[in-house]
Design an enzyme around this catalytic site. Structure first.
Site, PDB file in Angstrom:
ATOM      1  N   SER A  22      81.709  75.796  67.912  1.00  0.00           N
ATOM      2  CA  SER A  22      83.022  76.117  67.349  1.00  0.00           C
ATOM      3  C   SER A  22      83.197  75.580  65.935  1.00  0.00           C
ATOM      4  O   SER A  22      84.111  75.985  65.224  1.00  0.00           O
ATOM      5  CB  SER A  22      84.139  75.589  68.257  1.00  0.00           C
ATOM      6  OG  SER A  22      84.125  74.182  68.319  1.00  0.00           O
ATOM      7  N   TYR A  51      89.055  69.381  66.837  1.00  0.00           N
ATOM      8  CA  TYR A  51      87.710  69.104  67.347  1.00  0.00           C
ATOM      9  C   TYR A  51      86.665  69.805  66.492  1.00  0.00           C
ATOM     10  O   TYR A  51      85.672  69.191  66.065  1.00  0.00           O
ATOM     11  CB  TYR A  51      87.629  69.576  68.798  1.00  0.00           C
ATOM     12  CG  TYR A  51      86.281  69.444  69.452  1.00  0.00           C
ATOM     13  CD1 TYR A  51      85.726  68.195  69.698  1.00  0.00           C
ATOM     14  CD2 TYR A  51      85.566  70.580  69.846  1.00  0.00           C
ATOM     15  CE1 TYR A  51      84.484  68.071  70.314  1.00  0.00           C
ATOM     16  CE2 TYR A  51      84.328  70.464  70.467  1.00  0.00           C
ATOM     17  CZ  TYR A  51      83.794  69.215  70.702  1.00  0.00           C
ATOM     18  OH  TYR A  51      82.572  69.092  71.306  1.00  0.00           O
ATOM     19  N   ALA A  52      86.897  71.099  66.202  1.00  0.00           N
ATOM     20  CA  ALA A  52      85.933  71.863  65.413  1.00  0.00           C
ATOM     21  C   ALA A  52      85.794  71.280  64.013  1.00  0.00           C
ATOM     22  O   ALA A  52      84.678  71.156  63.485  1.00  0.00           O
ATOM     23  CB  ALA A  52      86.358  73.321  65.339  1.00  0.00           C
ATOM     24  N   ALA A  53      86.920  70.898  63.406  1.00  0.00           N
ATOM     25  CA  ALA A  53      86.880  70.353  62.045  1.00  0.00           C
ATOM     26  C   ALA A  53      86.132  69.024  62.012  1.00  0.00           C
ATOM     27  O   ALA A  53      85.334  68.760  61.103  1.00  0.00           O
ATOM     28  CB  ALA A  53      88.293  70.179  61.510  1.00  0.00           C
ATOM     29  N   SER A  54      86.378  68.179  63.002  1.00  0.00           N
ATOM     30  CA  SER A  54      85.707  66.874  63.029  1.00  0.00           C
ATOM     31  C   SER A  54      84.210  67.036  63.238  1.00  0.00           C
ATOM     32  O   SER A  54      83.400  66.336  62.614  1.00  0.00           O
ATOM     33  CB  SER A  54      86.307  65.989  64.129  1.00  0.00           C
ATOM     34  OG  SER A  54      86.049  66.519  65.422  1.00  0.00           O
ATOM     35  N   LYS A  55      83.834  67.967  64.093  1.00  0.00           N
ATOM     36  CA  LYS A  55      82.408  68.186  64.338  1.00  0.00           C
ATOM     37  C   LYS A  55      81.751  68.891  63.151  1.00  0.00           C
ATOM     38  O   LYS A  55      80.571  68.667  62.855  1.00  0.00           O
ATOM     39  CB  LYS A  55      82.220  69.008  65.606  1.00  0.00           C
ATOM     40  CG  LYS A  55      82.535  68.247  66.890  1.00  0.00           C
ATOM     41  CD  LYS A  55      81.519  67.160  67.168  1.00  0.00           C
ATOM     42  CE  LYS A  55      81.638  66.606  68.572  1.00  0.00           C
ATOM     43  NZ  LYS A  55      80.602  65.630  68.904  1.00  0.00           N
TER      44      LYS A  55
END
Length: 260
Positions: free
Chosen positions: A143, A156-160
């Protein structure tokens, strides 16, 4: 026996992927040092993986706490003499939503766990890794590069995604010490979180779970979801000497849903 004689620190060991990674490490001849916030989960996982207790060790570890990260690394060195690889499974993935309904204080917490927590744990292990060279394997997410339509997990997607970007810098910085840094990007992964999603969606919509699962698998090149175990196998390869010339790479493990 990909990991014979290797000591691997695994963060985020619970009932899902972290457990499978630790299990695979031991199965492939290695020693697993388990970290997570809940000690009971760690004890249960270690007992299942290694009933004799000869090839596992564990310590309750919150990766937002630098001292606890250092303590987990110290345990690996004390118990098994060093560290050959670190696998970062620990993550906050249960906060859902997009921009319009964002609570940015929660976003900051997600980033503190997923991005900064991973970096804290990596830095804590660096002195030991530098003695041997070795591998850092980060669990990312598909994602981060292709947003799913079924759920919104923007934080979550931005942090990953930030973590994947950081991987490139780490690979360049740590390469002279023969430390490799790679990321595994799972897509929909059959394990406890996705099983719960399928069950909840089926109950909410009043349809069989098989129908919900079919919606997910119809986009895959292979007619099934990758599993926690499949992702753990990819991790074991990247942690092993067979991947000695691979660094700064992202590997999608997603049954061919997204191809790059």
């Amino acid at each position: 026996m990909l990991l014979a004689g290797k000591t691997v620190v695994v963060s985020g060991v619970g009932p899902g992927l972290g457990h499978r990674v630790a299990e695979t490490v031991v199965r492939d001849g290695g020693r697993a040092v388990l970290g997570a916030r809940t000690e009971a989960n760690l004890a249960a996982s270690a007992a299942e993986i290694d009933p004799a207790g000869d090839r596992t060790a564990f310590l309750a570890t919150d990766i937002t706490d630098e001292r606890r990260c250092e303590a987990l690394a110290a345990l690996a060195v004390e118990r098994f003499g060093g560290i050959d690889a670190v696998v970062h499974v620990a993550a906050w993935d249960s906060y859902f939503g997009g921009l319009q309904d964002a609570d940015f204080a929660t976003w900051q917490s997600v980033i503190d766990v997923n991005l900064l927590g991973t970096l804290r744990m990596t830095r804590a292990c660096l002195p030991a890794l530098k003695e041997r060279g070795g591998s850092v394997v980060v669990i990312g997410t598909q994602s981060a590069v292709s947003a799913p339509s079924q759920v919104r997990q923007a934080a979550y997607a931005a942090s990953k995604g930030a973590l994947t970007s950081a991987m490139y810098s780490l690979a360049r910085e740590l390469g002279p010490d023969r430390i490799r840094v790679n990321t595994v990007l799972p897509g929909w992964m059959w394990g406890p979180p996705v099983q719960a999603y399928v069950r909840f969606t089926a109950e909410t919509e009043g349809v069989p779970e098989a129908d919900v699962l079919a919606r997910l698998t119809e986009r895959m090149a292979l007619p099934e979801l990758a599993t926690d175990g499949d992702v753990a196998e990819a991790v074991a390869f990247l942690a092993s000497d067979r991947a000695r010339a691979i660094t700064g790479q992202s590997l999608l493990v997603n049954a061919g849903e997204l191809m790059r």
